[in-house]
Motif scaffolding. Structure first.
Motif, PDB file in Angstrom:
ATOM      1  N   THR A  54       0.839  -1.213   0.000  1.00  0.00           N
ATOM      2  CA  THR A  54       0.000   0.000   0.000  1.00  0.00           C
ATOM      3  C   THR A  54       0.872   1.261   0.000  1.00  0.00           C
ATOM      4  O   THR A  54       0.561   2.230  -0.693  1.00  0.00           O
ATOM      5  N   GLU A 102      -4.889  -5.142  -2.214  1.00  0.00           N
ATOM      6  CA  GLU A 102      -5.830  -6.111  -1.644  1.00  0.00           C
ATOM      7  C   GLU A 102      -6.429  -6.995  -2.731  1.00  0.00           C
ATOM      8  O   GLU A 102      -6.655  -8.188  -2.530  1.00  0.00           O
ATOM      9  N   ARG A 143      -5.938   4.009   6.392  1.00  0.00           N
ATOM     10  CA  ARG A 143      -4.821   3.084   6.603  1.00  0.00           C
ATOM     11  C   ARG A 143      -5.165   2.075   7.697  1.00  0.00           C
ATOM     12  O   ARG A 143      -5.767   2.434   8.714  1.00  0.00           O
ATOM     13  N   GLY A 144      -4.797   0.849   7.452  1.00  0.00           N
ATOM     14  CA  GLY A 144      -5.122  -0.207   8.407  1.00  0.00           C
ATOM     15  C   GLY A 144      -6.586  -0.619   8.342  1.00  0.00           C
ATOM     16  O   GLY A 144      -7.091  -1.338   9.196  1.00  0.00           O
ATOM     17  N   GLY A 145      -7.289  -0.186   7.279  1.00  0.00           N
ATOM     18  CA  GLY A 145      -8.739  -0.350   7.198  1.00  0.00           C
ATOM     19  C   GLY A 145      -9.235  -1.769   6.971  1.00  0.00           C
ATOM     20  O   GLY A 145     -10.436  -2.021   7.088  1.00  0.00           O
ATOM     21  N   SER A 146      -8.351  -2.715   6.679  1.00  0.00           N
ATOM     22  CA  SER A 146      -8.814  -4.100   6.499  1.00  0.00           C
ATOM     23  C   SER A 146      -9.450  -4.641   7.770  1.00  0.00           C
ATOM     24  O   SER A 146     -10.355  -5.471   7.715  1.00  0.00           O
TER      25      SER A 146
HETATM   26  N1  ASP Z   1      -3.299  -2.301   3.044  1.00  0.00           N
HETATM   27  C1  ASP Z   1      -3.926  -1.236   3.793  1.00  0.00           C
HETATM   28  C2  ASP Z   1      -2.868  -0.443   4.552  1.00  0.00           C
HETATM   29  O1  ASP Z   1      -1.699  -0.733   4.452  1.00  0.00           O
HETATM   30  C3  ASP Z   1      -4.995  -1.724   4.691  1.00  0.00           C
HETATM   31  C4  ASP Z   1      -4.563  -2.681   5.777  1.00  0.00           C
HETATM   32  O2  ASP Z   1      -3.471  -3.228   5.698  1.00  0.00           O
HETATM   33  O3  ASP Z   1      -5.326  -2.906   6.712  1.00  0.00           O
HETATM   34  O4  ASP Z   1      -3.193   0.501   5.193  1.00  0.00           O
END
Ligand code: ASP
Ligand code: MG
Length: 405
Positions: free
Chosen positions: A47, A132, A212-215
């Motif tokens: 990302t 993703e 970010r980190g949204g998974s």
């Molecule tokens: N790939 C995205 C990120 O790096 C979402 C995630 O990893 O949760 O922010």
């Protein structure tokens, strides 16, 4: 029907041994649950590279974004060649991957030619969400190769959001309808959906991302909509730690936490999970477990609606911005003014975390949410500087980056 949703983060599957672990975990759990759902992130670091590609595209630097598309391709193709695919399966998968990369390249090209700001934000979300889409294809193919019925699904068809690019908010009733129509029939046929984390779309289909980190957030929304029995999140650490193990090697796993405690830790900088993911699980009483993909037999951290026990659970650090002035004055106006500059720049919301005043000094600390990304602090600093200089109540504010513990 007992449904388990497992979310695999980028650090857990970024290397071949992680994907091999994923396969053995899914094989094992598939005999223990009625239904399984997988949510996957982009491979570690992808990302960030895609964000860089969109920056190159915005500067019309085609050599820059082409180089990144090529690097992303090499990384995924070499992962595929390390995995035990049959000849036909491998070549079908490579074709799928190249189709997504073609779309990525096309989006970069469109971005480099775009003129309207609104359009550029939409294209950026299309670019950053490609990671993703790639992992979901690879993992679904690997499960099929191992005689499981799996399909890759893009969450753009499942999660409906508002149109705040880069940090969209899901619209739950619409999302529920999509999930009932498109996801539940697959589950009822015992198919394992491998769903892209992070990405979503507006009601009219414009791509968005959840920050970010949204998974993690994707995982909890889907779990809530299918009424999953549990959510397990796989990372490359043993659970939620009492401190960042990279900063403090003596950090320990916290075995149990309440939803409130973990939400607070995430809000105050613990990177292990996305702060916004907790609410949908808490509302439906769905327990969350954080586990190490490389040591799946360990207990990990269990998060549920237990009553928080008193005592120190962990220490977190979060980056923020402090505004200080050499004498006291009203801080009210300043707060709304910072919030406004922030939402103008990022479309997101900002929380004032600490304000303090003494007879001789004023201090206001703002936390820059971790989901906005690494340059949020600079962005805010740049947005604020000119307006701060214009406040003419005689107070000179200065700005510095801080870490809040
Ligand atoms: N790939 C995205 C990120 O790096 C979402 C995630 O990893 O949760 O922010
Ligand atoms: Mg994460």
């Amino acid at each position: 029907m007992k449904t388990l949703l497992m979310k695999f983060g980028g650090s857990s599957i970024g290397i071949t041994p992680g994907i091999t672990q994923l396969l053995s975990i899914v094989l094992h759990e598939s005999s223990r649950w009625d239904q399984l759902i997988l949510v996957v992130s982009a491979l570690d670091g992808i990302t960030d590279q895609l964000i860089e590609a969109s920056q190159f595209a915005l500067m019309s630097n085609s050599r820059g974004y082409r180089r990144i598309v090529a690097t992303v391709r090499t990384r995924h193709m070499s992962l595929i060649s390390d995995l035990p695919f049959g000849v036909n399966e491998r070549s079908a998968l490579q074709t799928d991957i190249d189709r997504i990369l073609f779309d990525l390249h096309d989006a970069c090209q469109q971005l480099s030619e775009a003129t309207e700001r609104r359009n550029t934000n939409q294209i950026i979300d299309r670019i950053t969400g490609s990671g993703e889409r790639l992992t979901a294809r690879i993992i679904a193919a690997l499960l099929r190769q191992n005689h499981m019925r799996a399909v890759a699904l893009d969450a753009t068809d499942l999660i409906v959001t508002d149109d705040i690019s880069g940090s969209a908010t899901p619209l739950l009733p619409l999302t529920q309808v999509r999930i009932d129509e498109r996801l539940k029939p697959l589950l009822n046929r015992s198919i394992i959906p491998v769903i892209t984390g992070f990405i979503a779309a507006t009601p009219t289909g414009t791509p968005t991302t959840l920050g970010r980190g949204g998974s993690d957030y994707t995982a909890s929304i889907i779990a809530a909509c299918v009424d999953a029995a549990e959510v397990w999140m796989y990372a490359d650490v043993d659970g939620v730690m009492s401190a960042d193990p990279k900063e403090m090697p003596e950090a320990q796993v916290i075995p149990f936490l309440s939803y409130e405690e973990v939400a607070e830790m995430a809000f105050y900088g613990a990177r292990i999970l996305h702060a916004r993911m907790v609410a949908p699980l808490r509302d439906r009483h769905i327990p969350l477990r954080v586990k190490n993909i490389f040591r799946p037999a360990l207990h990990g951290t269990v998060i549920d609606d237990r009553i928080p026990q008193p005592g120190l659970k962990g220490v977190t650090v979060i980056e923020g911005l402090a505004l200080t002035a050499p004498r006291s004055g009203s801080l009210m106006a300043l707060g709304s003014f910072v919030e406004e500059a922030f939402s103008r720049e990022t479309g997101g919301r900002l929380e004032v975390m600490i304000t303090a005043q003494s007879a001789t000094r004023s201090l206001v600390c703002f936390v820059v949410p971790t989901y906005i990304g690494p340059d949020a602090q600079h962005l805010l600093q740049a947005a604020l500087a000119p307006s701060l200089a214009q406040i003419d109540d005689g107070i000179v504010w200065s700005m510095e980056a801080v870490g809040i513990v």
